[in-house]
Every structure is written in C-alpha cells, then in structure tokens.
Scaffold this motif. Structure first.
Motif, PDB file in Angstrom:
ATOM      1  N   ALA A 203      45.839 -20.630  61.887  1.00 60.80           N
ATOM      2  CA  ALA A 203      45.711 -19.429  62.720  1.00 60.80           C
ATOM      3  C   ALA A 203      45.849 -19.770  64.199  1.00 60.80           C
ATOM      4  CB  ALA A 203      44.375 -18.732  62.460  1.00 60.80           C
TER       5      ALA A 203
ATOM      6  N   ASP B  73      41.586 -11.904  54.944  1.00 62.13           N
ATOM      7  CA  ASP B  73      41.466 -11.931  56.406  1.00 62.13           C
ATOM      8  C   ASP B  73      42.078 -13.191  57.008  1.00 62.13           C
ATOM      9  OD1 ASP B  73      38.947 -13.884  56.950  1.00 62.13           O
ATOM     10  OD2 ASP B  73      38.548 -12.649  55.204  1.00 62.13           O
ATOM     11  N   HIS B  74      42.282 -14.242  56.211  1.00 60.62           N
ATOM     12  CA  HIS B  74      42.996 -15.423  56.714  1.00 60.62           C
ATOM     13  C   HIS B  74      44.454 -15.056  56.999  1.00 60.62           C
ATOM     14  CE1 HIS B  74      40.353 -19.127  55.866  1.00 60.62           C
ATOM     15  NE2 HIS B  74      39.574 -18.055  55.932  1.00 60.62           N
TER      16      HIS B  74
ATOM     17  N   GLU C 243      45.547 -12.077  57.584  1.00 57.66           N
ATOM     18  CA  GLU C 243      45.525 -11.122  58.692  1.00 57.66           C
ATOM     19  C   GLU C 243      45.383 -11.836  60.032  1.00 57.66           C
ATOM     20  OE1 GLU C 243      42.297  -8.701  57.448  1.00 57.66           O
ATOM     21  OE2 GLU C 243      43.501  -7.564  55.983  1.00 57.66           O
ATOM     22  N   ARG C 244      44.577 -12.884  60.079  1.00 54.20           N
ATOM     23  CA  ARG C 244      44.400 -13.641  61.336  1.00 54.20           C
ATOM     24  C   ARG C 244      45.709 -14.308  61.756  1.00 54.20           C
ATOM     25  NH1 ARG C 244      39.157 -17.293  60.445  1.00 54.20           N
ATOM     26  NH2 ARG C 244      39.947 -18.242  62.360  1.00 54.20           N
TER      27      ARG C 244
ATOM     28  N   GLU D  55      48.046 -11.483  62.997  1.00 52.01           N
ATOM     29  CA  GLU D  55      47.654 -10.954  64.303  1.00 52.01           C
ATOM     30  C   GLU D  55      47.925 -11.940  65.430  1.00 52.01           C
ATOM     31  OE1 GLU D  55      43.616  -9.991  63.572  1.00 52.01           O
ATOM     32  OE2 GLU D  55      44.097  -8.217  62.351  1.00 52.01           O
TER      33      GLU D  55
END
Length: 313
Positions: free
Chosen positions: A220, A244-245, A247-248, A251
């Motif tokens: 990330a 969420d990994h 997603e990080r 993003e």
C-alpha cells in the motif's frame, strides 16, 4: 496455448519458468506472473487465466520463486524481498528475448503476497506498463495480526523476538510450518481443494525470520507513488486477504486505476463463481494498457495540475 519450459538466473540461482504463447508468431505483449502465497508456477488455478490471455494474443511467463518448485535456492528461505528481485529478473529475462514487445510487459499477481508483489514490481520497475493485482495483501503486519487473537499476536511477536536473539547467539533460527505458524488458515482454506495440486510440493518448513520480513511488507505504501495503470480485484468480507487491503492499494495509486469487488462469495469460492465475469476484465485491462505505441500523451488532471499521468496513443 503452447507451453515451453524456460529458465534464467537471479543472483546465481536458476529460476524455472513456463513460457506460454499463442500459435501465431511474435513479438508478443507479455504478462509475467509470480505465484501467490505458497504457490507454484504450474498450479491448475492459473491455467485458465493464462489460456484467456493467450487467446487474446498475449504471451505469459510464470515461474517459481527461488526455493520453490523447480527453481534453485534455499527452500527454507521464504522472502518477499527476494521474490521481488525474482520478478525484476523475470522482466530482464523477457527483454533479452527477440519475441517480446519491449514496451508491452505487464504483471499479474493473485492471492496474498502474489497480488502484493505485483504492485511492488510495478511501483519499482518502470519497464512494467500495466498491473492486475487480485486479492492482494497491502500491509503484512496487519495481515498477520488479523489472523490471530490479541494474546496470540503478542505471543507471536515474542516468538519472533526470541528467534532474533537465538540467531544472533547461535547463527541458527527456528523452522516453522508456513501454512500453520506464519499464516493461520481459515476454515475455508482447510476445507478447500483449490490448491491441492501444489500443497504437497511447497516447502513445509521455513525460517521464522520470514514472518519478521512480512511485518515490513507494505504494498500500500509503494502504491502511493504508482502511476502505472492498476486494476485491483477484491472479495467483500474476505477472511483470507481482507477487502480493505485491496481498497487501500486502489486509493493510494495515482495513475489510471479500477477496483473490482466480488460480493456474496468467499476468498476461494470467488475464483470459480466470478470466473466468467472477472477474467474478461483482466484481459481487457491488459488490452487497453499494453499497447506498444510510438506516441505517448502526457496529461494532467483538470482540477489538480500536479497529478499527471501518461497514456499511450
């Protein structure tokens, strides 16, 4: 799909790979793949992805990391840092071939560190022009922590510190089962037959120091400077590689990017359930962004001139 064994060297150790091509002659745009967590190049899981890419006209280079499968090196040394070096050497090998489009190399990584390594390669190697990261790990410490209760996590950290002291005093580190003592498998993983063809052929004992290295594993953070076109694929409520990994990573990236989230499924079931929907998007991403071109358009975001990216024209 034609499959030919190939090999090259990384720091004196031989890397064993498979070169998969269409029936038509090159030069080819190429997708390179290093396996996922405890994976091997000839896993059945990967074949249908490769078939879809080859059918679209790409070549695929998949290989075993050092210490795994047919590659040389120490099988007790599981090292994400060395795996990144292996991927970089694979790109160099591709550029030594006459049948490769030099500005048409992409990377595909699937499953845990496989997805994370693809991001790290793209972030550190400008020769890579597009990346697909499927079910990635974005933060190694968070990944290992979330597999354990808090008391188990504290015991795990204490074991790592004790191992560091033993290595300093004796030069010998502890050996552990990477499936049970580094990664803690979910109930789905224990029941799944998805990797049955490779499970009996991967190292069963590795140095515990591998876990210490994974604590510093940060795709990330690497993605924060990434301008290479990036497709990230996640599974909602994934107990193995948390969504969420993905997603990080998405993003953080600064170039052209897309995030695909698979719902109402689980980590291992998603490979089958969404095969027909996901695979065409993987192929289309490489079709769009691995187009060797004589012209490159450099553009800025209209509301933020500091954010610029390049598009092949």
């Amino acid at each position: 799909m034609r499959t030919v064994p190939v090999s090259w060297y990384c720091e004196g150790d031989v890397l064993d790979g498979l070169w998969r091509t269409p029936g038509t002659p090159g030069p080819y745009r190429v997708v390179v793949q290093g396996p996922g967590w405890l994976g091997l190049k000839d896993a059945k899981l990967y074949v249908r992805y490769h078939e879809a890419l080859v059918e679209a006209g790409f070549a695929v280079l998949v290989f075993d990391y050092r210490g795994f499968g047919g590659s040389g090196g120490d099988p007790e040394l599981l090292s994400p840092r060395r795996q990144l070096e292996d991927l970089q050497s694979a790109v160099t090998y591709l550029l030594s071939r006459d049948d490769v489009v030099r500005d048409g190399i992409g990377v595909f990584g699937s499953g845990g560190t496989g997805g994370g390594n693809a991001v790290l390669l793209a972030a550190t190697d400008p020769r890579v022009r597009a990346v697909v990261s499927q079910l990635p790990v974005a933060d190694g410490a968070d990944w290992l922590h979330r597999m354990r209760s808090e008391y188990e996590w504290l015991d795990f950290l204490a074991a790592l510190e004790a191992d560091r002291r033993d290595q300093v005093r004796t030069g010998v580190g502890r050996l552990v089962d990477p499936r049970e003592e580094i990664m803690v498998p979910t109930a789905e993983r224990r029941a799944s037959k998805m990797k049955a063809d490779v499970d009996g052929r991967t190292p069963t004992k590795v140095r515990l120091s591998a876990a210490a290295e994974i604590l510093g594993y940060r795709p990330a953070e690497a993605a924060a400077g990434l301008r290479t076109p990036l497709l990230v694929i996640a599974v909602e409520n994934d107990a193995t590689t948390p969504a969420d990994h993905a997603e990080r990573i998405y993003e953080a990236a600064r170039g052209p990017k897309a995030l695909l989230i698979q719902r109402h499924t689980s980590h291992y079931a998603a490979y089958d359930r969404y095969w027909e929907q996901v695979t065409p998007r993987i192929v289309a991403w490489f079709e769009t962004h691995l187009r060797g071109a004589d012209l490159v358009l450099r553009a800025s975001h209209p509301t933020d001139p500091e954010e610029s990216f390049e598009v092949q024209a």
